[in-house]
Scaffold this motif. Structure first.
Motif, PDB file in Angstrom:
ATOM      1  N   PHE A 190       9.026 -18.822   9.115  1.00 56.83           N
ATOM      2  CA  PHE A 190       9.452 -19.016  10.489  1.00 56.83           C
ATOM      3  C   PHE A 190      10.967 -19.052  10.629  1.00 56.83           C
ATOM      4  CE2 PHE A 190       5.261 -21.479  11.191  1.00 56.83           C
ATOM      5  CZ  PHE A 190       4.604 -20.286  11.430  1.00 56.83           C
ATOM      6  N   SER A 191      11.682 -19.248   9.533  1.00 55.99           N
ATOM      7  CA  SER A 191      13.142 -19.297   9.590  1.00 55.99           C
ATOM      8  C   SER A 191      13.700 -18.745   8.290  1.00 55.99           C
ATOM      9  CB  SER A 191      13.624 -20.741   9.811  1.00 55.99           C
ATOM     10  OG  SER A 191      13.253 -21.566   8.710  1.00 55.99           O
ATOM     11  N   GLY A 192      15.025 -18.560   8.272  1.00 52.81           N
ATOM     12  CA  GLY A 192      15.679 -18.000   7.104  1.00 52.81           C
ATOM     13  C   GLY A 192      16.475 -16.771   7.490  1.00 52.81           C
ATOM     14  N   THR A 193      17.088 -16.130   6.507  1.00 50.84           N
ATOM     15  CA  THR A 193      17.881 -14.925   6.735  1.00 50.84           C
ATOM     16  C   THR A 193      17.239 -13.766   5.994  1.00 50.84           C
ATOM     17  OG1 THR A 193      19.936 -16.173   6.998  1.00 50.84           O
ATOM     18  CG2 THR A 193      20.138 -13.840   6.472  1.00 50.84           C
ATOM     19  N   LEU A 194      16.987 -12.695   6.718  1.00 50.08           N
ATOM     20  CA  LEU A 194      16.360 -11.508   6.145  1.00 50.08           C
ATOM     21  C   LEU A 194      17.412 -10.417   5.988  1.00 50.08           C
ATOM     22  CD1 LEU A 194      13.838 -10.019   5.231  1.00 50.08           C
ATOM     23  CD2 LEU A 194      13.361  -9.465   7.620  1.00 50.08           C
ATOM     24  N   LYS A 195      17.569  -9.933   4.767  1.00 50.34           N
ATOM     25  CA  LYS A 195      18.545  -8.888   4.469  1.00 50.34           C
ATOM     26  C   LYS A 195      17.833  -7.549   4.369  1.00 50.34           C
ATOM     27  CE  LYS A 195      21.674 -12.048   2.075  1.00 50.34           C
ATOM     28  NZ  LYS A 195      22.416 -12.338   0.831  1.00 50.34           N
ATOM     29  N   ILE A 196      18.219  -6.642   5.273  1.00 58.83           N
ATOM     30  CA  ILE A 196      17.555  -5.349   5.395  1.00 58.83           C
ATOM     31  C   ILE A 196      18.581  -4.237   5.259  1.00 58.83           C
ATOM     32  CG2 ILE A 196      16.165  -3.859   6.889  1.00 58.83           C
ATOM     33  CD1 ILE A 196      15.150  -6.301   8.312  1.00 58.83           C
ATOM     34  N   GLY A 197      18.230  -3.197   4.537  1.00 55.83           N
ATOM     35  CA  GLY A 197      19.038  -1.985   4.493  1.00 55.83           C
ATOM     36  C   GLY A 197      18.385  -0.926   5.362  1.00 55.83           C
ATOM     37  N   THR A 198      19.173  -0.237   6.194  1.00 51.59           N
ATOM     38  CA  THR A 198      18.601   0.747   7.115  1.00 51.59           C
ATOM     39  C   THR A 198      19.380   2.047   7.094  1.00 51.59           C
ATOM     40  OG1 THR A 198      19.944   0.126   9.054  1.00 51.59           O
ATOM     41  CG2 THR A 198      17.919  -1.122   8.669  1.00 51.59           C
ATOM     42  N   VAL A 199      18.682   3.128   7.362  1.00 45.28           N
ATOM     43  CA  VAL A 199      19.342   4.408   7.610  1.00 45.28           C
ATOM     44  C   VAL A 199      19.591   4.519   9.106  1.00 45.28           C
ATOM     45  CG1 VAL A 199      18.340   5.539   5.598  1.00 45.28           C
ATOM     46  CG2 VAL A 199      17.105   5.590   7.765  1.00 45.28           C
ATOM     47  N   SER A 200      20.621   5.259   9.468  1.00 46.72           N
ATOM     48  CA  SER A 200      21.008   5.326  10.883  1.00 46.72           C
ATOM     49  C   SER A 200      19.892   5.876  11.759  1.00 46.72           C
ATOM     50  CB  SER A 200      22.254   6.201  11.043  1.00 46.72           C
ATOM     51  OG  SER A 200      22.002   7.536  10.625  1.00 46.72           O
ATOM     52  N   SER A 201      19.134   6.825  11.236  1.00 41.42           N
ATOM     53  CA  SER A 201      18.113   7.468  12.063  1.00 41.42           C
ATOM     54  C   SER A 201      16.876   6.608  12.270  1.00 41.42           C
ATOM     55  CB  SER A 201      17.696   8.809  11.436  1.00 41.42           C
ATOM     56  OG  SER A 201      17.204   8.612  10.128  1.00 41.42           O
ATOM     57  N   SER A 202      16.866   5.389  11.730  1.00 39.57           N
ATOM     58  CA  SER A 202      15.731   4.487  11.946  1.00 39.57           C
ATOM     59  C   SER A 202      15.945   3.594  13.154  1.00 39.57           C
ATOM     60  CB  SER A 202      15.515   3.598  10.710  1.00 39.57           C
ATOM     61  OG  SER A 202      16.571   2.660  10.584  1.00 39.57           O
ATOM     62  N   GLY A 203      17.136   3.654  13.740  1.00 36.10           N
ATOM     63  CA  GLY A 203      17.526   2.692  14.770  1.00 36.10           C
ATOM     64  C   GLY A 203      16.587   2.590  15.946  1.00 36.10           C
ATOM     65  N   ILE A 220      14.688   0.195   5.008  1.00 36.15           N
ATOM     66  CA  ILE A 220      14.063   1.049   6.018  1.00 36.15           C
ATOM     67  C   ILE A 220      14.649   2.437   5.809  1.00 36.15           C
ATOM     68  CG2 ILE A 220      13.599   1.430   8.461  1.00 36.15           C
ATOM     69  CD1 ILE A 220      12.473  -1.192   7.410  1.00 36.15           C
ATOM     70  N   VAL A 221      13.863   3.340   5.243  1.00 38.14           N
ATOM     71  CA  VAL A 221      14.361   4.643   4.830  1.00 38.14           C
ATOM     72  C   VAL A 221      13.476   5.745   5.397  1.00 38.14           C
ATOM     73  CG1 VAL A 221      15.414   3.731   2.724  1.00 38.14           C
ATOM     74  CG2 VAL A 221      13.042   4.517   2.673  1.00 38.14           C
ATOM     75  N   ARG A 222      13.890   6.975   5.138  1.00 33.41           N
ATOM     76  CA  ARG A 222      13.114   8.128   5.571  1.00 33.41           C
ATOM     77  C   ARG A 222      12.622   8.914   4.373  1.00 33.41           C
ATOM     78  NH1 ARG A 222      12.340   9.861  10.534  1.00 33.41           N
ATOM     79  NH2 ARG A 222      13.602   9.017  12.234  1.00 33.41           N
ATOM     80  N   THR A 223      11.431   9.448   4.499  1.00 29.52           N
ATOM     81  CA  THR A 223      10.931  10.376   3.499  1.00 29.52           C
ATOM     82  C   THR A 223      11.681  11.698   3.642  1.00 29.52           C
ATOM     83  OG1 THR A 223       9.199  11.145   5.003  1.00 29.52           O
ATOM     84  CG2 THR A 223       8.645   9.329   3.529  1.00 29.52           C
ATOM     85  N   PRO A 224      11.790  12.458   2.554  1.00 27.42           N
ATOM     86  CA  PRO A 224      11.219  12.195   1.229  1.00 27.42           C
ATOM     87  C   PRO A 224      12.170  11.380   0.348  1.00 27.42           C
ATOM     88  CG  PRO A 224      12.168  14.390   1.277  1.00 27.42           C
ATOM     89  CD  PRO A 224      12.364  13.812   2.658  1.00 27.42           C
TER      90      PRO A 224
END
Length: 289
Positions: free
Chosen positions: A89-102, A145-149
């Motif tokens: 329910f709480s805490g800090t989540l560290k996520i890596g994302t590609v721009s096209s996932s926005g 959070i990435v894109r295939t392939p």
């Protein structure tokens, strides 16, 4: 002095009687009186003045009453925070994302997650898919959070729905205004602007149709593809969901009819590595869509 002694003392102070306090605590009076005496002996000072019917707090007792209340409240809050953290329910989540996932994240998954877990905070790391994979391998982020392939052998993966690639262009490049789809063959000799991430995939599809693509510009961000196409430099190729990541006021898009030119957003995390409950809850939300 421990938390149990503080709880006992605070209950005595609130009840004004040892007898009433013992009933509230569901213990016998003599053990409670002994606990109070032990506390006074440990502190070396009298905490209450005993009367025939009621007790009266000494100055030291009043200080301890106030501090005991604060300490016990802090203890309860700490336990609740830890339990919330355990439950995700709480805490800090560290996520890596590609721009096209926005657009996918902000329009659906992330919005639902934030509403459900309002006390979770985020640290986002942005880059291309390979950068996100590196961050995940190094343990800097928990989820990518990435894109295939991509090579998925080291990761657990949750995939979103497949989506087509699109050709984006302004009117001067629109050779068939009435059509909203194109074939890969129709892009022959057209100046193409593409995200380097998909270069080999696009080349393979073009070669299968017996031509080499005319790559005018390759880049590392879907937004750059949109901006260059919007400026009229050529025809951009990118995933359909990335179309609104940057200004596209001069553009139209056509879906590319090719079963090989598709991509998927994927939420990934390392195999055989501890995943926090916050991260697991995020994965669970992602997999619902």
């Amino acid at each position: 002095m421990d938390l149990k002694q503080l709880k006992y003392f605070l209950t005595i102070a609130e009840e004004g009687q040892i007898t009433s306090a013992a009933k509230r605590l569901h213990i016998a009076q003599p053990p409670l009186s002994q606990q109070l005496k032990n506390l006074e002996n440990e502190l070396g000072i009298e905490l209450i003045k005993r009367g025939s019917r009621h007790i009266e707090l000494t100055d030291a007792g009043k200080i301890l009453r106030d501090r005991a209340s604060q300490i016990l409240n802090l203890s309860d809050s700490t336990v609740n925070e830890i339990l919330d953290l355990k439950k995700g329910f709480s805490g800090t989540l560290k996520i890596g994302t590609v721009s096209s996932s926005g657009t996918i994240l902000l329009n659906s998954r992330m919005n639902e997650f934030v509403l459900k877990y309002p006390d979770v905070k985020f640290e986002l790391y942005e880059g291309n898919t390979f950068k996100v994979l590196d961050l995940l391998d190094e343990g800097i982020i928990e989820i990518g959070i990435v894109r295939t392939p991509f090579n998925n052998s080291s990761y657990n993966c949750i995939y979103a729905e497949k989506e087509p690639m699109i050709a984006i262009m302004n009117k001067k490049y629109d050779w068939k205004e009435s059509k909203n789809v194109v074939s890969i063959k129709e892009l022959k000799n057209k100046p193409l602007i593409l995200y380097r991430r998909f270069e080999q995939l696009i080349k393979d599809c073009c070669i299968k149709e017996n031509f080499e693509p005319n790559i005018f510009c390759k880049n590392d961000d879907a937004r750059t593809t949109i901006l260059w196409a919007n400026a009229g430099f050529g025809i951009g190729i990118l995933p359909k969901s990335a179309y609104n990541l940057a200004s596209n006021n001069n553009l139209i898009y056509k879906e590319i009819q090719n079963t090989k030119l598709t991509t998927q957003i994927s939420a990934i995390y390392k195999k055989n590595r501890y995943l926090s409950t916050v991260a697991q809850n995020f994965i669970n939300e992602f997999s619902l869509d």
